[in-house]
Design a protein around this motif. Structure first.
Motif, short mmCIF file in Angstrom:
data_model
loop_
_atom_site.label_atom_id
_atom_site.label_comp_id
_atom_site.label_asym_id
_atom_site.label_seq_id
_atom_site.Cartn_x
_atom_site.Cartn_y
_atom_site.Cartn_z
N GLY A 30 -0.16 11.89 -7.19
CA GLY A 30 0.07 10.83 -8.16
C GLY A 30 -1.29 10.26 -8.57
N ASP A 31 -1.36 9.67 -9.75
CA ASP A 31 -2.60 9.10 -10.26
C ASP A 31 -3.09 8.02 -9.30
OD1 ASP A 31 -4.67 7.87 -11.66
OD2 ASP A 31 -3.58 7.78 -13.56
N ALA A 32 -4.25 8.22 -8.68
CA ALA A 32 -4.77 7.30 -7.67
C ALA A 32 -5.18 5.96 -8.27
CB ALA A 32 -5.96 7.92 -6.94
N ARG A 33 -5.21 5.86 -9.62
CA ARG A 33 -5.60 4.61 -10.27
C ARG A 33 -4.37 3.83 -10.76
NH1 ARG A 33 -8.93 8.44 -14.15
NH2 ARG A 33 -6.79 9.21 -14.12
N ASN A 34 -3.19 4.37 -10.55
CA ASN A 34 -1.95 3.80 -11.09
C ASN A 34 -1.09 3.26 -9.95
OD1 ASN A 34 0.76 3.55 -12.01
ND2 ASN A 34 0.43 5.04 -13.64
N ASP A 35 -1.00 1.93 -9.84
CA ASP A 35 -0.24 1.33 -8.74
C ASP A 35 1.19 1.83 -8.69
OD1 ASP A 35 -2.36 -0.27 -7.89
OD2 ASP A 35 -1.79 -1.95 -9.18
N GLN A 36 1.83 1.93 -9.84
CA GLN A 36 3.23 2.36 -9.86
C GLN A 36 3.38 3.80 -9.38
OE1 GLN A 36 6.14 0.78 -10.95
NE2 GLN A 36 5.24 -1.20 -11.47
N ALA A 37 2.47 4.67 -9.81
CA ALA A 37 2.53 6.06 -9.38
C ALA A 37 2.34 6.17 -7.87
CB ALA A 37 1.47 6.89 -10.11
N VAL A 38 1.39 5.42 -7.34
CA VAL A 38 1.14 5.48 -5.89
C VAL A 38 2.32 4.91 -5.12
CG1 VAL A 38 -0.41 4.83 -4.02
CG2 VAL A 38 -1.35 5.39 -6.27
N ALA A 39 2.92 3.84 -5.63
CA ALA A 39 4.11 3.29 -4.98
C ALA A 39 5.23 4.32 -4.94
CB ALA A 39 4.58 2.03 -5.70
N ARG A 40 5.34 5.12 -6.01
CA ARG A 40 6.39 6.16 -6.04
C ARG A 40 6.15 7.23 -4.97
NH1 ARG A 40 5.64 5.73 -11.95
NH2 ARG A 40 7.39 4.47 -12.74
N ILE A 41 4.88 7.48 -4.61
CA ILE A 41 4.60 8.43 -3.53
C ILE A 41 5.24 7.94 -2.24
CG2 ILE A 41 2.79 9.40 -2.05
CD1 ILE A 41 0.96 9.42 -4.50
N PHE A 42 5.03 6.67 -1.90
CA PHE A 42 5.62 6.12 -0.69
C PHE A 42 7.15 6.15 -0.77
CE2 PHE A 42 1.37 4.30 -0.63
CZ PHE A 42 1.02 4.41 0.71
N GLU A 43 7.69 5.85 -1.96
CA GLU A 43 9.14 5.86 -2.13
C GLU A 43 9.70 7.26 -1.93
OE1 GLU A 43 12.23 4.12 -5.41
OE2 GLU A 43 10.66 5.45 -6.15
N PRO A 79 -8.86 11.23 -10.21
CA PRO A 79 -8.48 11.42 -8.81
C PRO A 79 -6.97 11.38 -8.60
CG PRO A 79 -9.20 9.17 -9.16
CD PRO A 79 -9.42 9.89 -10.46
N LEU A 80 -6.49 12.21 -7.70
CA LEU A 80 -5.07 12.23 -7.34
C LEU A 80 -4.90 11.82 -5.89
CD1 LEU A 80 -3.83 15.57 -8.98
CD2 LEU A 80 -3.42 13.22 -9.79
N ALA A 81 -4.12 10.79 -5.68
CA ALA A 81 -3.69 10.46 -4.32
C ALA A 81 -2.65 11.47 -3.91
CB ALA A 81 -3.11 9.04 -4.27
#
Length: 315
Positions: free
Chosen positions: A39-52, A137-139
């Motif tokens: 997920g886009d490492a600069r995008n809070d929503q995208a990173v939150a979706r990783i955890f979800e 960057p990709l988380a």
């Protein structure tokens, strides 16, 4: 969510994957170690979706994957030792934990609120092509439900995450099959997680011993125990109203001075958690306290509550 796409590792598939990532979606992709959930490492929503998607119980730090050393140096501060290891082992299964550049724009969910960043330059040609096409960057933790066996093939990813992520970029089987070695370089080199690069090879490159490190209370990379992120102000949980001297952080129907999500959206709440903790701490000041409205103990709420309980623990 729409069904998970399976994308071929050709130009069209990589372009589609990059477009999904730019839209804030999640794409699993192969590295030389295991498949990562990007997920886009600069995008809070995208990173939150990783955890979800992973059902990850705690907001542990994530690794930021980069296309080249130049990109890495826009995100983190490299000293002579860091450059020596990067030149010796990148691209490859080595993650370096380095001081985060304040201007890097990395989501606080990636660093778990720390001032360091775990960064890696993967060697897999598909990962490299995707990172170049995406341009940032990709988380990417391992692309599996939390606590399950890490995936080394696309069908492993589909078995665990189908319907939870936008796409899987199928690049065949991963060659290494174990996660990257993680090394912290400040102030002294420490081995935080054994992995694809042997410690002996790192010691030879550094010309010094590499003791084991890490912290139970403040991990700065994956593979360690859960972190305790505490603001300066005392924290009270399960609040429906503020008491004297408190800053109330609302959620859903509980209104406050600040809110994690006025609509009760757990992804939004997770994405804003670290920012809100810092903002509430600043508003509370040295004599104030912070109160948080109840968060449902389901989905991402479990991860949010885990972090809030640690923030509220006696200290």
């Amino acid at each position: 969510m729409e069904p998970t796409e399976t994308l071929s590792a050709d130009d069209a598939g990589i372009a589609r994957a990059a477009a999904l990532l730019r839209a804030g979606q999640l794409v699993a992709f192969p590295t030389e170690t295991v498949y990562g959930l990007g997920g886009d490492a600069r995008n809070d929503q995208a990173v939150a979706r990783i955890f979800e998607a992973k059902g990850r119980p705690r907001f542990n730090p994530l690794i930021a994957h980069v296309a080249d050393l130049e990109m890495a140096e826009t995100l983190a501060v490299f000293d002579a030792q860091a450059r020596a290891l990067a030149q010796a082992f990148w691209p490859g299964p080595l993650t370096l934990v380095l001081p985060l550049r304040p201007e890097a724009g990395i989501s606080a969910l990636v660093t778990a609120g720390h001032d360091t960043l775990a960064v890696r330059l993967p060697a897999h040609p598909v990962a490299s092509a995707l990172l170049r096409a995406f341009g940032g960057p990709l988380a990417a933790p391992s692309a599996n439900p939390s606590g399950r066996v890490s995936p080394t093939r696309a069908d492993h990813v589909r078995a665990g995450l189908s319907g939870r992520i936008a796409a899987v970029l199928d690049g065949g089987a991963c060659a290494v099959g174990v996660e990257s070695t993680i090394v912290s370089l400040g102030p002294e080199p420490r081995l935080l997680r054994p992995g694809g690069v042997p410690a002996e090879a790192l010691e030879a490159a550094l010309r010094q011993p590499l003791p084991a490190g890490g912290s139970e209370t403040a991990p700065n990379a994956p593979g360690q125990l859960a972190s305790h992120y505490a603001p300066g102000a005392p924290v009270r949980l399960g609040a429906h109203a503020a008491e004297t001297g408190e800053i109330l952080v609302g959620f859903g129907p509980v209104k406050g001075d600040l809110t994690l999500s006025a609509s009760g959206d757990l992804v939004e709440a997770a994405a804003s958690l670290f920012h809100i903790l810092r903002e509430a701490d600043a508003l509370a000041g040295p004599e104030g306290r912070i109160a948080f409205a109840p968060i449902p103990e389901k989905g991402l709420g479990r991860a949010i509550n885990d972090r809030l309980r640690r923030a509220a623990a006696p200290r």
